[in-house]
Write a protein that holds these residues in place. Structure first.
Motif, PDB file in Angstrom:
ATOM      1  N   MET A  97      34.409  49.885  47.466  1.00 58.75           N
ATOM      2  CA  MET A  97      34.655  49.194  46.366  1.00 58.75           C
ATOM      3  C   MET A  97      33.827  49.207  45.486  1.00 58.75           C
ATOM      4  N   THR A  98      33.903  49.061  44.218  1.00 59.33           N
ATOM      5  CA  THR A  98      32.634  49.164  42.988  1.00 59.33           C
ATOM      6  C   THR A  98      32.511  47.858  42.688  1.00 59.33           C
ATOM      7  N   GLU A  99      31.641  47.814  41.746  1.00 59.05           N
ATOM      8  CA  GLU A  99      31.123  46.508  41.085  1.00 59.05           C
ATOM      9  C   GLU A  99      32.440  45.676  40.507  1.00 59.05           C
ATOM     10  N   GLN A 100      33.132  46.456  39.588  1.00 57.37           N
ATOM     11  CA  GLN A 100      34.217  45.783  39.001  1.00 57.37           C
ATOM     12  C   GLN A 100      35.435  45.341  39.848  1.00 57.37           C
ATOM     13  N   GLU A 101      35.656  46.060  41.139  1.00 57.74           N
ATOM     14  CA  GLU A 101      36.850  45.912  41.902  1.00 57.74           C
ATOM     15  C   GLU A 101      36.175  44.520  42.822  1.00 57.74           C
ATOM     16  N   LYS A 102      34.914  44.141  42.879  1.00 61.73           N
ATOM     17  CA  LYS A 102      34.663  43.095  43.721  1.00 61.73           C
ATOM     18  C   LYS A 102      35.261  41.743  43.011  1.00 61.73           C
ATOM     19  N   LYS A 103      35.790  40.921  43.898  1.00 60.57           N
ATOM     20  CA  LYS A 103      36.326  39.511  43.485  1.00 60.57           C
ATOM     21  C   LYS A 103      35.295  38.467  43.295  1.00 60.57           C
ATOM     22  N   PRO A 104      35.027  37.705  42.217  1.00 59.51           N
ATOM     23  CA  PRO A 104      33.972  36.714  42.218  1.00 59.51           C
ATOM     24  C   PRO A 104      34.272  35.934  43.602  1.00 59.51           C
ATOM     25  N   LEU A 105      33.186  35.405  44.103  1.00 57.35           N
ATOM     26  CA  LEU A 105      33.489  34.219  45.031  1.00 57.35           C
ATOM     27  C   LEU A 105      33.878  32.803  44.325  1.00 57.35           C
ATOM     28  N   SER A 106      34.747  32.199  45.329  1.00 64.72           N
ATOM     29  CA  SER A 106      34.880  30.926  44.829  1.00 64.72           C
ATOM     30  C   SER A 106      33.884  29.867  45.043  1.00 64.72           C
ATOM     31  N   ASN A 107      33.908  28.709  44.663  1.00 68.82           N
ATOM     32  CA  ASN A 107      33.001  27.731  44.862  1.00 68.82           C
ATOM     33  C   ASN A 107      33.049  27.387  46.359  1.00 68.82           C
ATOM     34  N   ALA A 108      33.951  27.258  47.168  1.00 72.37           N
ATOM     35  CA  ALA A 108      34.101  26.988  48.293  1.00 72.37           C
ATOM     36  C   ALA A 108      33.389  28.085  49.327  1.00 72.37           C
ATOM     37  N   GLN A 109      33.607  29.241  48.749  1.00 76.14           N
ATOM     38  CA  GLN A 109      32.917  30.420  49.558  1.00 76.14           C
ATOM     39  C   GLN A 109      31.489  30.562  49.319  1.00 76.14           C
TER      40      GLN A 109
END
Length: 85
Positions: A1-13
């Motif tokens: 996965m590239t940097e652009q494909e990574k999903k941001p973490l939710s607050n819970a995560q």
């Protein structure tokens, strides 16, 4: 996965990762509710020391333990009662 494909973490995560790091460093989370008197004391301690909640709780427990070991719990509780704290 590239940097652009990574999903941001939710607050819970993010919170879960933080708690896991704290546990990994040997810390344990404690929770509770403060009485109005205790909350007044808490605010005064926080203003005078500029400690975080975690440091205040840690030091409070350590001080109570020391008082217990030295047989001073009754003296401390008496002072708190006399001064309505």
């Amino acid at each position: 996965m590239t940097e652009q494909e990574k999903k941001p973490l939710s607050n819970a995560q993010k919170q879960q990762r933080y708690r896991e790091r704290q546990k990994g460093s040997g810390k344990k989370e404690l929770r509770g509710y403060l009485t109005p008197e205790a909350l007044t004391c808490y605010h005064e301690i926080q203003q005078k020391t500029e400690w975080s909640d975690s440091v205040i709780l840690s030091n409070a427990i350590r001080l109570m333990y020391a008082a217990h070991k030295l047989g001073q719990i009754g003296l401390l509780n008496g002072w708190l009662t006399e001064h309505k704290k």
